[in-house]
Enzyme design. Structure first.
Site, PDB file in Angstrom:
ATOM      1  N   SER A  28       0.917  -1.150   0.259  1.00 50.59           N
ATOM      2  CA  SER A  28       0.076   0.341   0.040  1.00 50.59           C
ATOM      3  C   SER A  28       1.525   1.260   0.179  1.00 50.59           C
ATOM      4  O   SER A  28       2.218   0.990   0.620  1.00 50.59           O
ATOM      5  CB  SER A  28      -0.537   0.420   1.131  1.00 50.59           C
TER       6      SER A  28
ATOM      7  N   TYR B  17      -1.066  -1.237  10.492  1.00 51.48           N
ATOM      8  CA  TYR B  17      -1.371  -1.113   8.632  1.00 51.48           C
ATOM      9  C   TYR B  17      -0.096  -1.151   8.251  1.00 51.48           C
ATOM     10  O   TYR B  17       0.464  -1.721   7.367  1.00 51.48           O
ATOM     11  CB  TYR B  17      -3.417  -0.596   8.314  1.00 51.48           C
TER      12      TYR B  17
HETATM   13  N1  LIG Z   1      -8.648  -0.455  -1.415  1.00 45.58           N
HETATM   14  C1  LIG Z   1      -7.718   0.304  -1.045  1.00 45.58           C
HETATM   15  O1  LIG Z   1      -7.756   1.830  -0.922  1.00 45.58           O
HETATM   16  C2  LIG Z   1      -6.435  -0.695  -0.600  1.00 45.58           C
HETATM   17  C3  LIG Z   1      -5.551   0.564  -0.791  1.00 45.58           C
HETATM   18  C4  LIG Z   1      -3.837   0.346  -0.630  1.00 45.58           C
HETATM   19  C5  LIG Z   1      -3.724  -1.211   0.066  1.00 45.58           C
HETATM   20  N2  LIG Z   1      -4.797  -2.546  -0.849  1.00 45.58           N
HETATM   21  C6  LIG Z   1      -4.481  -3.802  -0.210  1.00 45.58           C
HETATM   22  O2  LIG Z   1      -5.203  -4.681  -1.004  1.00 45.58           O
HETATM   23  C7  LIG Z   1      -5.657  -5.423  -1.149  1.00 45.58           C
HETATM   24  C8  LIG Z   1      -6.368  -6.015  -1.481  1.00 45.58           C
HETATM   25  O3  LIG Z   1      -7.815  -5.059  -0.560  1.00 45.58           O
HETATM   26  P1  LIG Z   1      -9.072  -4.641  -1.248  1.00 45.58           P
HETATM   27  O4  LIG Z   1      -8.869  -3.028  -1.194  1.00 45.58           O
HETATM   28  O5  LIG Z   1      -9.331  -5.507  -2.279  1.00 45.58           O
HETATM   29  O6  LIG Z   1      -9.998  -5.252   0.036  1.00 45.58           O
HETATM   30  P2  LIG Z   1     -11.310  -6.005  -0.072  1.00 45.58           P
HETATM   31  O7  LIG Z   1     -12.181  -5.747  -1.079  1.00 45.58           O
HETATM   32  O8  LIG Z   1     -12.122  -6.093   1.226  1.00 45.58           O
HETATM   33  O9  LIG Z   1     -10.309  -7.809  -0.414  1.00 45.58           O
HETATM   34  C9  LIG Z   1      -9.884  -8.130   1.143  1.00 45.58           C
HETATM   35  C10 LIG Z   1     -10.030  -9.588   0.502  1.00 45.58           C
HETATM   36  O10 LIG Z   1      -9.002 -10.553   1.658  1.00 45.58           O
HETATM   37  C11 LIG Z   1      -9.630 -11.118   1.734  1.00 45.58           C
HETATM   38  N3  LIG Z   1      -9.132 -12.068   3.006  1.00 45.58           N
HETATM   39  C12 LIG Z   1      -8.910 -10.895   4.108  1.00 45.58           C
HETATM   40  N4  LIG Z   1      -9.427 -11.133   5.291  1.00 45.58           N
HETATM   41  C13 LIG Z   1      -8.908 -12.899   5.391  1.00 45.58           C
HETATM   42  C14 LIG Z   1      -8.466 -14.177   5.635  1.00 45.58           C
HETATM   43  N5  LIG Z   1      -8.232 -14.118   7.093  1.00 45.58           N
HETATM   44  N6  LIG Z   1      -8.136 -15.398   5.743  1.00 45.58           N
HETATM   45  C15 LIG Z   1      -7.996 -14.451   3.757  1.00 45.58           C
HETATM   46  N7  LIG Z   1      -8.586 -14.645   2.842  1.00 45.58           N
HETATM   47  C16 LIG Z   1      -8.776 -13.081   3.688  1.00 45.58           C
HETATM   48  C17 LIG Z   1     -11.169 -10.980   1.113  1.00 45.58           C
HETATM   49  O11 LIG Z   1     -11.560 -12.296   1.662  1.00 45.58           O
HETATM   50  P3  LIG Z   1     -12.816 -12.782   2.596  1.00 45.58           P
HETATM   51  O12 LIG Z   1     -13.643 -11.873   3.519  1.00 45.58           O
HETATM   52  O13 LIG Z   1     -13.704 -14.072   1.409  1.00 45.58           O
HETATM   53  O14 LIG Z   1     -12.302 -14.319   2.903  1.00 45.58           O
HETATM   54  C18 LIG Z   1     -11.219 -10.458  -0.152  1.00 45.58           C
HETATM   55  O15 LIG Z   1     -11.041 -11.025  -1.016  1.00 45.58           O
HETATM   56  C19 LIG Z   1      -5.354  -6.033   0.304  1.00 45.58           C
HETATM   57  O16 LIG Z   1      -4.229  -6.396   1.135  1.00 45.58           O
HETATM   58  C20 LIG Z   1      -5.359  -4.270   1.405  1.00 45.58           C
HETATM   59  O17 LIG Z   1      -4.196  -4.167   2.155  1.00 45.58           O
HETATM   60  C21 LIG Z   1      -6.152  -1.274  -0.722  1.00 45.58           C
END
Ligand SMILES: NC(=O)c1ccc[n+]([C@@H]2O[C@H](COP(=O)([O-])OP(=O)(O)OC[C@H]3O[C@@H](n4cnc5c(N)ncnc54)[C@H](OP(=O)(O)O)[C@@H]3O)[C@@H](O)[C@H]2O)c1
Length: 260
Positions: free
Chosen positions: A136, A149
């Site tokens: 991130s 985080y």
């Molecule tokens: N969106 C942003 O603004 C942003 C910015 C920078 C970085 N990121 C990073 O991008 C990555 C993806 O996030 P996203 O934005 O796509 O959010 P998201 O839509 O909430 O997706 C998160 C994913 O992680 C999975 N997950 C969460 N806890 C888990 C666990 N204990 N075991 C297995 N899977 C798990 C969830 O699946 P289940 O709930 O089905 O398990 C979901 O598929 C993350 O690492 C996040 O830190 C996001």
């Protein structure tokens, strides 16, 4: 098809993980999709025209990390691992439940260590492929109510950079990337219960453009990918500021104030 490359994606049930699945399928990869919500993985797999194996797994659990790592080390067509599963926090470190903080470290750090170790042994042996660690822009900053985080994402960046150096030292063609997105429209902020309106619209990116930047960066062998010029500019400035000035700015940013 028996000769297609295989990509493993953690956190494939929504957001960036689902988008990685769509774009990698379009590039001809078969997929192993991992998350806790199996029905969401099934929904996604129905939309894709490549072979998908679905694994329901809670990656905060060491026993499940170990089972997946064991499988990953023996995946014969492994070409890519995307360590993407993650979640955010909203409370001051010592006021938040310890269990949630530990779970975040298990997911962002220990799951990535176990899966990457297994995948790299496999890929280096094959002499091809790559790993994408979804970090991130938080890797470059610190903010109250977001301490674990920022710290775990900074670890992911350092981990990826170090691995890339080791692979270069061994002249291995295997690639490692830290993807460092800024605010992206996914379910991430809904899960945290954070109001998206606290951040100006112009700072939000689509998952599609973030994943495209990551895969194009991987094609070029780019070790750190920061999608979007605003975020590249922010990181360039932030990382050049003296420590004391950075502390003042981080304590007074609108994003930080909105959380306290
Ligand atoms: N969106 C942003 O603004 C942003 C910015 C920078 C970085 N990121 C990073 O991008 C990555 C993806 O996030 P996203 O934005 O796509 O959010 P998201 O839509 O909430 O997706 C998160 C994913 O992680 C999975 N997950 C969460 N806890 C888990 C666990 N204990 N075991 C297995 N899977 C798990 C969830 O699946 P289940 O709930 O089905 O398990 C979901 O598929 C993350 O690492 C996040 O830190 C996001």
């Amino acid at each position: 098809m028996a000769d297609r490359p295989v990509a493993w994606i953690t956190g494939a049930s929504s957001g960036l993980g689902s988008e990685f699945a769509r774009q990698l399928a379009a590039r001809g990869y078969d997929l192993v999709l991992i998350a806790r919500r199996r029905e969401r993985l099934e929904q996604l797999a129905r939309q894709l025209s490549v072979h998908c194996e679905l694994i329901r797994s809670d990656l905060t659990l060491r026993s499940e990390q170990e089972i997946l790592a064991q499988r990953l080390s023996q995946e014969p067509r492994l070409a890519l691992l995307v360590n993407n599963a993650g979640f955010g926090t909203t409370r001051l470190f010592w006021e938040a439940e310890l269990q949630g903080q530990l779970a975040m470290h298990e997911l962002h750090v220990m799951a990535a260590v176990r899966l990457t170790h297994a995948a790299l042994n496999n890929l280096v042996r094959q002499g091809q492929g790559g790993i994408i660690n979804v970090a991130s822009v938080a890797a470059f900053a610190r903010s109250p109510a977001n301490v674990s985080y920022c710290a775990t994402k900074a670890w992911m960046l350092a981990f990826s950079e170090g691995l890339a150096l080791e692979l270069r030292a061994r002249k291995s063609p295997v690639k490692v990337q830290a993807l460092c997105p800024g605010f992206t429209y996914t379910e991430f902020h809904d899960v945290m219960g954070v109001d998206r309106n606290a951040v100006p619209r112009s700072w939000w990116m689509q998952a599609e453009e973030v994943v495209r930047a990551s895969l194009e960066g991987l094609d070029r062998g780019q070790v750190c990918v920061i999608p979007g010029w605003r975020y590249r500019f922010l990181v360039a400035v932030l990382t050049k500021l003296p420590f004391a000035l950075r502390m003042i700015l981080q304590a007074n940013s609108p994003h930080t104030r909105g959380r306290l």
